[in-house]
Design an enzyme around this catalytic site. Structure first.
Site, PDB file in Angstrom:
ATOM      1  N   CYS A 177      30.554 -62.786  27.675  1.00 54.42           N
ATOM      2  CA  CYS A 177      29.491 -61.845  28.259  1.00 54.42           C
ATOM      3  C   CYS A 177      28.988 -60.938  26.826  1.00 54.42           C
ATOM      4  CB  CYS A 177      29.958 -60.856  29.178  1.00 54.42           C
ATOM      5  SG  CYS A 177      30.199 -61.525  30.714  1.00 54.42           S
ATOM      6  N   ARG A 178      29.792 -59.868  26.426  1.00 52.60           N
ATOM      7  CA  ARG A 178      29.332 -59.012  25.513  1.00 52.60           C
ATOM      8  C   ARG A 178      29.359 -59.425  24.126  1.00 52.60           C
ATOM      9  NH1 ARG A 178      33.271 -54.295  26.691  1.00 52.60           N
ATOM     10  NH2 ARG A 178      34.575 -56.463  26.917  1.00 52.60           N
ATOM     11  N   SER A 179      30.386 -60.279  23.437  1.00 57.07           N
ATOM     12  CA  SER A 179      30.159 -60.707  22.009  1.00 57.07           C
ATOM     13  C   SER A 179      29.474 -61.779  21.802  1.00 57.07           C
ATOM     14  CB  SER A 179      31.938 -60.967  21.698  1.00 57.07           C
ATOM     15  OG  SER A 179      32.383 -61.772  22.487  1.00 57.07           O
TER      16      SER A 179
ATOM     17  N   ASN B  48      35.069 -63.110  25.390  1.00 58.14           N
ATOM     18  CA  ASN B  48      34.007 -63.879  24.600  1.00 58.14           C
ATOM     19  C   ASN B  48      33.245 -64.982  25.702  1.00 58.14           C
ATOM     20  OD1 ASN B  48      33.832 -66.399  21.912  1.00 58.14           O
ATOM     21  ND2 ASN B  48      32.850 -64.433  22.041  1.00 58.14           N
TER      22      ASN B  48
ATOM     23  N   CYS C 199      34.750 -59.108  22.064  1.00 57.11           N
ATOM     24  CA  CYS C 199      35.023 -58.379  23.260  1.00 57.11           C
ATOM     25  C   CYS C 199      36.277 -59.051  23.983  1.00 57.11           C
ATOM     26  CB  CYS C 199      33.773 -58.720  24.240  1.00 57.11           C
ATOM     27  SG  CYS C 199      33.539 -60.272  24.849  1.00 57.11           S
TER      28      CYS C 199
ATOM     29  N   ASP D 238      31.481 -53.506  30.078  1.00 56.15           N
ATOM     30  CA  ASP D 238      31.601 -54.899  30.458  1.00 56.15           C
ATOM     31  C   ASP D 238      31.008 -55.264  31.891  1.00 56.15           C
ATOM     32  OD1 ASP D 238      32.528 -57.394  31.188  1.00 56.15           O
ATOM     33  OD2 ASP D 238      34.613 -57.446  30.535  1.00 56.15           O
TER      34      ASP D 238
END
Length: 159
Positions: free
Chosen positions: A19-21, A17, A14, A131
């Site tokens: 939140c999402r990934s 690095n 993401c 995001d």
């Protein structure tokens, strides 16, 4: 009996690095462990920018993950060109991440292993993993559900 088969190396990417990934890494790692397939995988996450390098996952994402039974781990890092060779599957969270990762591969040698995450979703039809950084708790909860769906699809695709 030890398997000589090399593990599937999966990298989630993401922007920062945090939140999402890292959430995808945590969710996928638990799925792999629960399926008894941990020895078959090497799993990591990275961001396309280095602004948060060394930071743990965002506290709001961590709280949402903990509420869903996940253990929190990892520290942010920036994707490097060598990751394109190291990993078998590089999964990006949105179009910007996809373009940024592909830009590391000017010759296009690794483009086929760089895939949008939503392509693995089976029940969600989102065009990207949004995001949640600037949104509220509902955004984090939605991302966790979306990541769970896509991670199941990735695990099935690597059976």
């Amino acid at each position: 009996m030890e398997s000589s088969k090399k593990p599937h190396r999966v990298l989630f990417v993401c922007l920062g690095n945090i939140c999402r990934s890292p959430a995808a890494e945590i969710i996928f790692r638990k799925m792999v462990d629960d399926a008894g397939r941990a020895a078959e995988f090497e799993i990591d996450s990275a961001g396309t920018i280095g602004h948060h390098e060394g930071a743990p996952p965002d506290s709001r994402m961590s709280d949402a993950l903990k509420r869903n039974g996940y253990a929190i781990s990892g520290k942010a890092r920036r994707i490097a060109a060598r990751d394109l060779e190291t990993f078998d599957l590089i999964v990006t969270m949105d179009e910007s991440n996809l373009a940024d990762v592909r830009s590391l591969d000017s010759e296009g040698r690794f483009h086929s292993k760089i895939q949008p995450f939503v392509g693995f979703c089976r029940t969600h039809d989102d065009l990207r993993v949004p995001d949640p950084y600037y949104g509220g708790q509902r955004g984090f909860d939605h991302v966790i559900r979306l990541l769970g769906d896509g991670c199941e699809g990735i695990l099935e695709s690597l059976a």
